[in-house]
Design a protein around this motif. Sequence first.
Motif, mmCIF file in Angstrom:
data_model
loop_
_atom_site.group_PDB
_atom_site.id
_atom_site.type_symbol
_atom_site.label_atom_id
_atom_site.label_comp_id
_atom_site.label_asym_id
_atom_site.label_seq_id
_atom_site.Cartn_x
_atom_site.Cartn_y
_atom_site.Cartn_z
ATOM 1 N N MET A 1 0.847 -1.179 0.000
ATOM 2 C CA MET A 1 0.000 0.000 0.000
ATOM 3 C C MET A 1 0.893 1.244 0.000
ATOM 4 O O MET A 1 1.883 1.300 0.714
ATOM 5 N N GLU A 2 0.522 2.231 -0.807
ATOM 6 C CA GLU A 2 1.287 3.468 -0.873
ATOM 7 C C GLU A 2 1.189 4.226 0.439
ATOM 8 O O GLU A 2 0.184 4.172 1.126
ATOM 9 N N LYS A 3 2.249 4.956 0.739
ATOM 10 C CA LYS A 3 2.227 5.760 1.962
ATOM 11 C C LYS A 3 1.303 6.964 1.778
ATOM 12 O O LYS A 3 1.008 7.381 0.655
ATOM 13 N N ILE A 4 0.863 7.497 2.901
ATOM 14 C CA ILE A 4 -0.025 8.658 2.899
ATOM 15 C C ILE A 4 0.804 9.886 3.258
ATOM 16 O O ILE A 4 1.500 9.906 4.274
ATOM 17 N N ASP A 5 0.729 10.900 2.396
ATOM 18 C CA ASP A 5 1.421 12.172 2.620
ATOM 19 C C ASP A 5 0.430 13.213 3.112
ATOM 20 O O ASP A 5 -0.721 13.233 2.669
ATOM 21 N N LEU A 6 0.891 14.089 3.988
ATOM 22 C CA LEU A 6 0.109 15.247 4.394
ATOM 23 C C LEU A 6 0.719 16.453 3.702
ATOM 24 O O LEU A 6 1.877 16.783 3.935
ATOM 25 N N ARG A 7 -0.063 17.078 2.824
ATOM 26 C CA ARG A 7 0.400 18.236 2.074
ATOM 27 C C ARG A 7 -0.396 19.450 2.506
ATOM 28 O O ARG A 7 -1.550 19.348 2.914
ATOM 29 N N ARG A 8 0.224 20.604 2.368
ATOM 30 C CA ARG A 8 -0.478 21.851 2.675
ATOM 31 C C ARG A 8 -1.670 22.028 1.746
ATOM 32 O O ARG A 8 -1.587 21.739 0.547
ATOM 33 N N PHE A 9 -2.776 22.503 2.312
ATOM 34 C CA PHE A 9 -3.944 22.857 1.528
ATOM 35 C C PHE A 9 -3.568 23.967 0.559
ATOM 36 O O PHE A 9 -2.896 24.925 0.930
ATOM 37 N N GLU A 10 -4.008 23.829 -0.689
ATOM 38 C CA GLU A 10 -3.788 24.845 -1.710
ATOM 39 C C GLU A 10 -5.120 25.167 -2.377
ATOM 40 O O GLU A 10 -6.072 24.385 -2.298
ATOM 41 N N ALA A 11 -5.172 26.292 -3.057
ATOM 42 C CA ALA A 11 -6.422 26.752 -3.673
ATOM 43 C C ALA A 11 -7.041 25.686 -4.577
ATOM 44 O O ALA A 11 -8.261 25.543 -4.634
ATOM 45 N N GLN A 12 -6.217 24.901 -5.256
ATOM 46 C CA GLN A 12 -6.775 23.887 -6.158
ATOM 47 C C GLN A 12 -7.437 22.716 -5.415
ATOM 48 O O GLN A 12 -8.118 21.908 -6.030
ATOM 49 N N ASP A 13 -7.288 22.652 -4.099
ATOM 50 C CA ASP A 13 -7.964 21.632 -3.288
ATOM 51 C C ASP A 13 -9.380 22.047 -2.903
ATOM 52 O O ASP A 13 -10.168 21.234 -2.431
ATOM 53 N N ARG A 14 -9.713 23.330 -3.073
ATOM 54 C CA ARG A 14 -10.973 23.883 -2.574
ATOM 55 C C ARG A 14 -12.201 23.147 -3.084
ATOM 56 O O ARG A 14 -13.040 22.713 -2.292
ATOM 57 N N ASP A 15 -12.334 23.002 -4.386
ATOM 58 C CA ASP A 15 -13.545 22.395 -4.940
ATOM 59 C C ASP A 15 -13.691 20.944 -4.504
ATOM 60 O O ASP A 15 -14.798 20.492 -4.185
ATOM 61 N N TRP A 16 -12.580 20.208 -4.466
ATOM 62 C CA TRP A 16 -12.642 18.827 -3.988
ATOM 63 C C TRP A 16 -13.130 18.794 -2.550
ATOM 64 O O TRP A 16 -13.997 17.998 -2.190
ATOM 65 N N LEU A 17 -12.572 19.676 -1.705
ATOM 66 C CA LEU A 17 -12.909 19.652 -0.286
ATOM 67 C C LEU A 17 -14.367 20.023 -0.033
ATOM 68 O O LEU A 17 -15.030 19.406 0.799
ATOM 69 N N VAL A 18 -14.876 20.992 -0.771
ATOM 70 C CA VAL A 18 -16.300 21.346 -0.641
ATOM 71 C C VAL A 18 -17.158 20.145 -1.038
ATOM 72 O O VAL A 18 -18.067 19.743 -0.306
ATOM 73 N N ALA A 19 -16.871 19.553 -2.195
ATOM 74 C CA ALA A 19 -17.657 18.409 -2.678
ATOM 75 C C ALA A 19 -17.533 17.206 -1.752
ATOM 76 O O ALA A 19 -18.527 16.531 -1.462
ATOM 77 N N ALA A 20 -16.333 16.940 -1.265
ATOM 78 C CA ALA A 20 -16.120 15.788 -0.375
ATOM 79 C C ALA A 20 -16.922 15.945 0.909
ATOM 80 O O ALA A 20 -17.569 14.988 1.364
#
Length: 160
Positions: A1-20
């Motif tokens: 299984m691939e490792k999980i990374d924690l990345r800083r939130f960026e503007a391009q994450d906004r729409d995914w996060l709202v929908a999720a």
Amino acid sequence: MEKIDLRRFEAQDRDWLVAAHADHYAREEGFDATFGMLVAEILDGFLAEHDPARERGWIAWRGERRLGSIFCVALSPEVAKLRLFLLMPEARGQGLGRRLLETCMGFARERGYREMQLWTHESHRAAGALYARAGWDLVEGAPVTSFGKPNVEQTWRITL
């Protein structure tokens, strides 16, 4: 299984996060569209005015797939607020929720906050159990009707 990374939130994450958030809470809790609208408002405010030195959001990634989020925002110079904590169902049971919570709390400590608080609903029982295990105290609960359904709002706090 691939490792999980924690990345800083960026503007391009906004729409995914709202929908999720909107999709997850509609499916799991029966929340109406006003919940997604609240998440959009929170993120738009964060993008427009957050202080990068004292406020941050993280997105958990496995490969090219987002698995969750958590944010630390300032309420005052000494109090931080945990916001937008989300863990996708396929990422549960792997310690990722604890890792996100520890990352957010560690950031708050490093930035000099003395306390953190959060607002949630009683129906989020797994999250409440995680907060309790991490030393948070449930300090307030009140019955409400929000996002189209009756629930109990909760406020949790921790001294850092």
